[in-house]
Design an enzyme around this catalytic site. Structure first.
Site, mmCIF file in Angstrom:
data_model
loop_
_atom_site.group_PDB
_atom_site.id
_atom_site.type_symbol
_atom_site.label_atom_id
_atom_site.label_comp_id
_atom_site.label_asym_id
_atom_site.label_seq_id
_atom_site.Cartn_x
_atom_site.Cartn_y
_atom_site.Cartn_z
ATOM 1 N N LYS A 15 80.859 20.427 -8.346
ATOM 2 C CA LYS A 15 79.770 20.055 -9.261
ATOM 3 C C LYS A 15 78.491 19.796 -8.472
ATOM 4 C CE LYS A 15 79.177 17.240 -13.453
ATOM 5 N NZ LYS A 15 78.753 18.295 -14.363
ATOM 6 N N LEU A 66 84.109 24.823 -13.746
ATOM 7 C CA LEU A 66 84.177 23.408 -13.398
ATOM 8 C C LEU A 66 85.420 22.792 -14.048
ATOM 9 C CD1 LEU A 66 82.315 21.197 -12.009
ATOM 10 C CD2 LEU A 66 81.940 20.421 -14.339
ATOM 11 N N GLU A 124 82.819 29.936 -18.981
ATOM 12 C CA GLU A 124 82.504 28.619 -19.539
ATOM 13 C C GLU A 124 81.082 28.627 -20.070
ATOM 14 O OE1 GLU A 124 82.585 25.561 -16.489
ATOM 15 O OE2 GLU A 124 81.621 26.890 -15.026
ATOM 16 N N TYR A 130 76.803 15.921 -8.222
ATOM 17 C CA TYR A 130 76.427 14.982 -9.276
ATOM 18 C C TYR A 130 77.554 14.783 -10.276
ATOM 19 C CZ TYR A 130 75.793 18.578 -12.907
ATOM 20 O OH TYR A 130 76.006 19.571 -13.826
HETATM 21 C C1 LIG Z 1 79.194 24.294 -15.799
HETATM 22 C C2 LIG Z 1 79.883 23.173 -16.488
HETATM 23 N N1 LIG Z 1 81.115 23.366 -16.997
HETATM 24 C C3 LIG Z 1 81.772 22.400 -17.661
HETATM 25 C C4 LIG Z 1 81.209 21.145 -17.846
HETATM 26 C C5 LIG Z 1 81.956 20.102 -18.616
HETATM 27 O O1 LIG Z 1 82.415 19.092 -17.764
HETATM 28 P P1 LIG Z 1 82.647 17.614 -18.281
HETATM 29 O O2 LIG Z 1 83.574 17.705 -19.441
HETATM 30 O O3 LIG Z 1 83.239 16.929 -17.121
HETATM 31 O O4 LIG Z 1 81.312 17.070 -18.671
HETATM 32 C C6 LIG Z 1 79.930 20.886 -17.311
HETATM 33 C C7 LIG Z 1 79.316 19.568 -17.464
HETATM 34 O O5 LIG Z 1 78.224 19.328 -17.051
HETATM 35 C C8 LIG Z 1 79.261 21.919 -16.610
HETATM 36 O O6 LIG Z 1 78.038 21.728 -16.091
#
Ligand SMILES: Cc1ncc(COP(=O)(O)O)c(C=O)c1O
Length: 293
Positions: free
Chosen positions: A147, A204, A180, A33
């Site tokens: 993701k 991620l 994170e 997603y």
């Molecule tokens: C586990 C995780 N880490 C980091 C992020 C941040 O990613 P982004 O800046 O692309 O939204 C997300 C976003 O949903 C996430 O689910």
């Protein structure tokens, strides 16, 4: 400003959208997603999200799906909804088949669903005064760089944090390395230098993280992609989360221990302001040049 859904090429009200119960996304979390935000009527970093979506599908051996046509479908759904401050959710599952762990790739057709809805802004008090997080041992699988919709550990940790009166949770490895947030990446500021976890399978590759790194370079802030421990994080001057919805969210306490002086730091404020400026004024053009995420 209608909230809309998209199911394999058809657009409809969200309440009318359905998927088959044997969708592998539903039964095995066999789906990837993206969430793309808009501000001021402009989708932010769509190209980066498409690039990461493609990368996630390749990592899970999904059959090739035209990323250009997905991009066009996202833009068309966004334009039809006409919600200036929207979140577009895009999910692609491997397909629908009688429940079985193994799959026959030759018979599966990826299922593409989307929704577009207004973003509910974080409370002004959180932006102004920062949020409090709790640290949880990271119990996720080893490919957090993909993701996928397999988000149960994230959902459970977030709920446990809320139930305990905090605002969010952060994941820390058994060895004490800060990974994170539940839906965000994490930065600390120590002695004027910013630190964030390097891109490894344990986190991620956040789009907001990437944009914030670009902003840091433009503002000539010293930044390193380097592991740091919970102990080091607790001794930092500032901490903030980055994410499509969190944007740059200051963190002022972890497990009831204040970060710095317990107030929102100057660098966190500056980065939030610059991110919002890019989102509102420049939209998609604001993304740093495309490169491997
Ligand atoms: C586990 C995780 N880490 C980091 C992020 C941040 O990613 P982004 O800046 O692309 O939204 C997300 C976003 O949903 C996430 O689910």
């Amino acid at each position: 400003m209608p909230e809309l859904a998209y199911v394999n090429g058809k657009i409809m009200p969200i309440s009318e959208a359905t998927i088959p119960i044997e969708d592998r996304g539903y039964q095995f979390a066999d789906a990837v997603y993206e969430v793309i935000a808009s501000d001021n009527g402009k989708l932010f970093c769509l190209d980066f999200h498409l690039e990461r979506l493609e990368r996630s599908m390749v990592a899970l051996h999904f059959p090739a799906v035209s990323i250009e046509s997905i991009g066009q479908a996202i833009v068309s759904l966004f334009e039809q909804a006409a919600i200036p401050r929207a979140a577009v959710y895009v999910q692609i599952s491997r397909g629908v088949a009688a429940r079985n762990h193994a799959y026959d790739a030759s018979t599966l057709q990826p299922q593409i669903v989307m929704t577009v809805r207004p973003i509910h802004e974080a409370p002004a008090a959180s932006r102004e005064n920062g949020i409090r997080v709790l640290a949880f041992t990271d119990n996720r699988w080893g490919r957090c760089d993909i993701k996928t919709v397999q988000l149960l550990p994230n959902a459970m940790a977030k709920q446990a944090a809320l139930d305990a009166g905090a605002n969010d949770a952060i994941f820390v490895s058994k060895e004490g390395i800060v990974r994170e947030g539940t839906s965000s990446n994490l930065f600390i500021v120590s002695g004027g230098t910013l630190f964030t976890h390097p891109l490894t399978p344990e986190i991620l590759p956040g789009i907001t993280r990437r944009v914030v790194l670009d902003i840091c370079r433009k503002l000539r802030l010293s930044v390193v992609e380097q592991f740091f421990t919970l102990e080091e994080a607790l001794a930092a001057d500032e901490m903030f989360l980055t994410g499509t919805i969190a944007e740059v969210m200051p963190v002022v306490a972890v497990d009831d221990e204040p970060i710095g002086n317990g107030a929102v730091g100057e660098i966190s404020r500056k980065l939030y302001a610059e991110l919002k400026r890019r989102m509102r004024e420049e939209g998609d053009i604001a993304c740093p040049a495309r490169s491997t995420l």
